[in-house]
Design a protein around this motif. Structure first.
Motif, mmCIF file in Angstrom:
data_model
loop_
_atom_site.group_PDB
_atom_site.id
_atom_site.type_symbol
_atom_site.label_atom_id
_atom_site.label_comp_id
_atom_site.label_asym_id
_atom_site.label_seq_id
_atom_site.Cartn_x
_atom_site.Cartn_y
_atom_site.Cartn_z
ATOM 1 N N SER B 144 3.742 -2.263 12.743
ATOM 2 C CA SER B 144 3.598 -3.636 12.261
ATOM 3 C C SER B 144 3.607 -3.672 10.737
ATOM 4 O O SER B 144 4.255 -4.539 10.140
ATOM 5 C CB SER B 144 2.296 -4.257 12.758
ATOM 6 O OG SER B 144 2.161 -4.034 14.133
ATOM 7 N N HIS B 147 7.230 -3.022 9.546
ATOM 8 C CA HIS B 147 8.263 -3.989 9.901
ATOM 9 C C HIS B 147 7.946 -5.416 9.506
ATOM 10 O O HIS B 147 8.833 -6.262 9.509
ATOM 11 C CB HIS B 147 8.569 -3.914 11.397
ATOM 12 C CG HIS B 147 9.355 -2.687 11.738
ATOM 13 N ND1 HIS B 147 8.748 -1.458 11.903
ATOM 14 C CD2 HIS B 147 10.673 -2.488 11.907
ATOM 15 C CE1 HIS B 147 9.668 -0.560 12.170
ATOM 16 N NE2 HIS B 147 10.842 -1.144 12.173
ATOM 17 N N LEU B 148 6.697 -5.720 9.196
ATOM 18 C CA LEU B 148 6.387 -7.068 8.728
ATOM 19 C C LEU B 148 6.469 -7.054 7.208
ATOM 20 O O LEU B 148 5.566 -6.542 6.535
ATOM 21 C CB LEU B 148 4.984 -7.495 9.173
ATOM 22 C CG LEU B 148 4.791 -7.682 10.675
ATOM 23 C CD1 LEU B 148 3.321 -7.979 10.969
ATOM 24 C CD2 LEU B 148 5.654 -8.809 11.195
ATOM 25 N N SER B 149 7.567 -7.579 6.694
ATOM 26 C CA SER B 149 7.718 -7.483 5.240
ATOM 27 C C SER B 149 6.701 -8.359 4.512
ATOM 28 O O SER B 149 6.449 -8.163 3.326
ATOM 29 C CB SER B 149 9.146 -7.832 4.838
ATOM 30 O OG SER B 149 9.504 -9.052 5.431
ATOM 31 N N VAL B 150 6.090 -9.314 5.244
ATOM 32 C CA VAL B 150 5.013 -10.098 4.620
ATOM 33 C C VAL B 150 3.866 -9.170 4.227
ATOM 34 O O VAL B 150 3.203 -9.352 3.204
ATOM 35 C CB VAL B 150 4.477 -11.149 5.625
ATOM 36 C CG1 VAL B 150 3.671 -12.201 4.910
ATOM 37 C CG2 VAL B 150 5.598 -11.741 6.442
ATOM 38 N N VAL B 151 3.632 -8.161 5.070
ATOM 39 C CA VAL B 151 2.504 -7.263 4.822
ATOM 40 C C VAL B 151 2.877 -6.198 3.809
ATOM 41 O O VAL B 151 2.239 -6.050 2.769
ATOM 42 C CB VAL B 151 2.029 -6.604 6.138
ATOM 43 C CG1 VAL B 151 0.880 -5.638 5.866
ATOM 44 C CG2 VAL B 151 1.610 -7.665 7.138
ATOM 45 N N SER B 152 3.938 -5.452 4.120
ATOM 46 C CA SER B 152 4.225 -4.276 3.298
ATOM 47 C C SER B 152 5.264 -4.553 2.223
ATOM 48 O O SER B 152 5.422 -3.758 1.308
ATOM 49 C CB SER B 152 4.718 -3.140 4.193
ATOM 50 O OG SER B 152 5.906 -3.554 4.843
#
Lengths: 263, 357
Positions: B144, B147-152
């Motif tokens: 997660s 793949h979640l560019s909001v996070v990483s």
């Protein structure tokens, strides 16, 4: 069977417990009066421990009703039944290894304490007084059970006769109204057995507990029990005073076999 | 020798349950704390930032894992992922303008929520199955985060953490950051020491030893396992955020991979399950061992003119490091903490070894 005109500590009505096809106990009707030492006897596999497990909530009965101090407890989870005042010891010991004798007995006070993360974090302000108050109760029990000399030792290193006493101390620490002892004298010599019998009598007299005692040694049963229930193949075969039950022909037959009729 | 029980008497139950029952130990701990506070003036800046500070941060994290593995007896293979949640939560909060002191607490709560949600599912199984479920949690969270560019910000992206400031004071310079790490480590240590003498700690140990016997005395095993996971996740989250804020300064997905989970678990196991001082020792050993072993092999190759390929050379430290863990488990399953304890009980009786304790 009914105790006459007394307050009832534990009342079981029509208890039956099946494990799939096997009927482990059936048709158990028993009422134990407050302050009684009530014996539960029967050959191996006769359903004594199953009945105890039904009372403590480990394996709730398939049918029937259990009342503790006239309050229905059938089907409650074991921790709820414990908080209602039922304590037990185990046939083959269930002390917590890696903890000291003191911590084991303090765990018996669990239902009277309020363990939580924030109380642990703010120990000095939120837990210290509670710990000290409960420690005082535990020290009373330690004195009562004569365990002062082993207080700070790990339970792992302690001989089995003393371990049985520690387990009884842990059960008593919760201030139970009903104390269930599953073969407390198993594996003990004569002297230790007599000591344990004295502790059980004292617990009843001084700490106001009702005792349900499973035991195979008949001299213990006849020596300290007020009344006795005998089970065989999951059914009640005899109830009454110890001497009545021990001389009951069905009990004798269950234990040592009867004469066989010629076919 | 130094520890003497004679003459040490406690006249109240509170005194008998004080953190240090032997005055010598209390004084030694205070001296250690004083040394830790004076450390920026005592030891070099390089040692402080590259050895002592990571040691303190990883010790706080490992103590949190020891709460689950050592106290509650539940194997946990996804601990680094929970730290990662805290690291990202804290960094994002700080980047969006939240003051660091609040961001760090938020990081703890974010980890606690996610860790608890996973453990509600995971705690339905026991033993090795639980270990596998927590490993799955590690992979799910890793995936997660990547793949979640909001996070990483993307698989290869790294986020820069804003400069540390607490209560309006800019904290820059090695000493300031070191003190933040030290303060957190001391807080976690005090919590764990209180756990050892509190009702919560006893209940957790009861669950670890015999869950059926725990139920019979009124301890709800499931609830206490959950509490252990939640508390340890909180410690993991804050430790992750402190790690980023005071040490790494940037956060990337691979900082909290499966390998790191295994490493923290190794710190706990080598250090000793349920031992606080052991966790300190185990963390130190796991942190410095790869470097020491690498230096040893480099020295050996030069001394004996061994022709070891570069690739082999790179792998040898890992092998030695694995052997160390296995050796620890074989000879002293309760780890370095147990060694310390044995030494202590020897010294208490010395020179009258025939006396008990």
């Amino acid at each position: 069977m009914e105790a006459d005109g007394e307050e009832i500590a534990l009342r079981c009505t029509g208890i039956e417990r099946r494990f799939h096809g096997v009927v482990a106990v059936t048709g158990i009707d028993v009422a134990i009066a407050k302050g009684e030492i009530f014996g539960l006897v029967g050959p191996n596999g006769s359903g004594k421990t199953t009945l105890v497990n039904a009372i403590t909530g480990f394996f709730p009965p398939s049918s029937g009703e259990i009342r503790l101090n006239e309050k229905v407890t059938t089907g409650l989870a074991p921790y709820r039944i414990a908080s209602l005042g039922v304590a037990r010891t185990f046939q083959n010991l269930a002390l917590f290894n890696g903890l000291t004798v003191l911590d084991n007995i303090l765990l018996g006070r669990h239902i009277h304490m309020r363990p939580s993360v924030w109380r642990t974090a703010l120990y000095w302000w939120a837990a210290q007084a509670e710990e000290a108050a409960n420690r005082e109760k535990v020290e009373e029990i330690i004195e009562f059970m004569q365990l002062e000399s082993v207080r700070d030792e790990l339970v792992d290193d302690i001989p089995i006769g003393v371990k049985k006493r520690i387990e009884l101390a842990r059960a008593l620490a919760s201030e139970p109204s009903l104390l269930i002892l599953d073969e407390p004298m198993a594996g003990m010599n004569q002297e230790e057995t007599e000591y344990m019998a004295r502790f059980i009598l004292d617990a009843r007299d001084e700490r106001d507990v009702t005792v349900l005692l499973i035991e195979h040694q008949m001299d213990v049963i006849t020596g300290i029990c007020d009344r006795v229930l005998a089970l065989n193949y999951g059914e009640m075969i005899a109830t009454g005073t110890p001497s009545e039950v021990v001389s009951d022909p069905r009990v004798v037959e269950a234990y040592i076999g009867g004469s066989r009729e010629p076919v | 020798m130094f520890y003497r029980l004679s003459g040490v008497r406690h006249f109240s139950y509170t005194g008998d349950r004080s953190l240090y029952r032997i005055p010598f130990e209390r004084n030694a701990a205070l001296a250690l704390l004083a040394a830790a506070i004076l450390a920026p003036w005592i030891i070099g800046e390089l040692t402080l930032t590259s050895l002592v500070q990571p040691w303190l941060i990883w010790t706080s994290a490992a103590l949190g894992l020891n709460l689950v593995v050592g106290w509650a007896g539940q194997l946990h293979l996804g601990y680094a992922a929970v730290m990662g949640v805290g690291a990202y939560a804290g960094t994002h909060a700080a980047r969006s303008g939240v003051p660091w002191e609040i961001a760090i607490v938020l990081a703890g709560f974010a980890s606690m929520v996610i860790g608890s949600v996973f453990s509600i599912a995971a705690l339905r199984v026991k033993g090795l199955y639980l270990a596998l479920t927590t490993l799955a949690m590690q992979f799910v969270i890793d995936w997660s985060i990547v793949h979640l560019s909001v996070v990483s910000g993307g698989a290869l992206a790294s986020l820069r953490a804003p400069d540390m400031s607490l209560l309006g004071f800019e904290i820059n310079g090695t000493a300031g950051l070191y003190y933040v790490a030290l303060a957190w480590c001391v807080l976690v240590t005090i919590f764990m020491m209180n756990l050892r003498r509190s009702a919560l700690g006893r209940a957790l140990m009861a669950v670890r030893e015999k869950d059926y016997a725990a139920e019979i005395i009124g301890v709800r095993s499931f609830v206490f396992k959950l509490v252990a996971f939640a508390a340890s996740s909180f410690i993991a989250g804050v430790s992750g955020a402190v790690l980023i804020a005071t040490y790494y300064h940037i956060v990337t997905p691979d900082q909290f991979s499966t390998q790191v989970s295994i490493q923290v678990l190794a710190m706990v196991i080598v250090g000793g399950l349920g031992s606080i001082i052991g966790t300190y020792l185990g963390t130190a050993l796991i942190l410095i061992m790869p470097g020491l072993v690498a230096a040893l092999f480099h020295g050996a190759t030069e001394l004996f003119d061994l022709r070891i390929g570069v690739e082999t050379l790179a792998h040898l430290p890992n092998a030695a490091y694995g052997a160390l863990i296995m050796g620890c488990l074989l000879w002293e399953p309760l780890g370095l903490g147990r060694l310390y304890h044995n030494m202590r009980s020897y010294l208490i009786a010395w020179p009258f070894g025939y006396l008990k304790k």
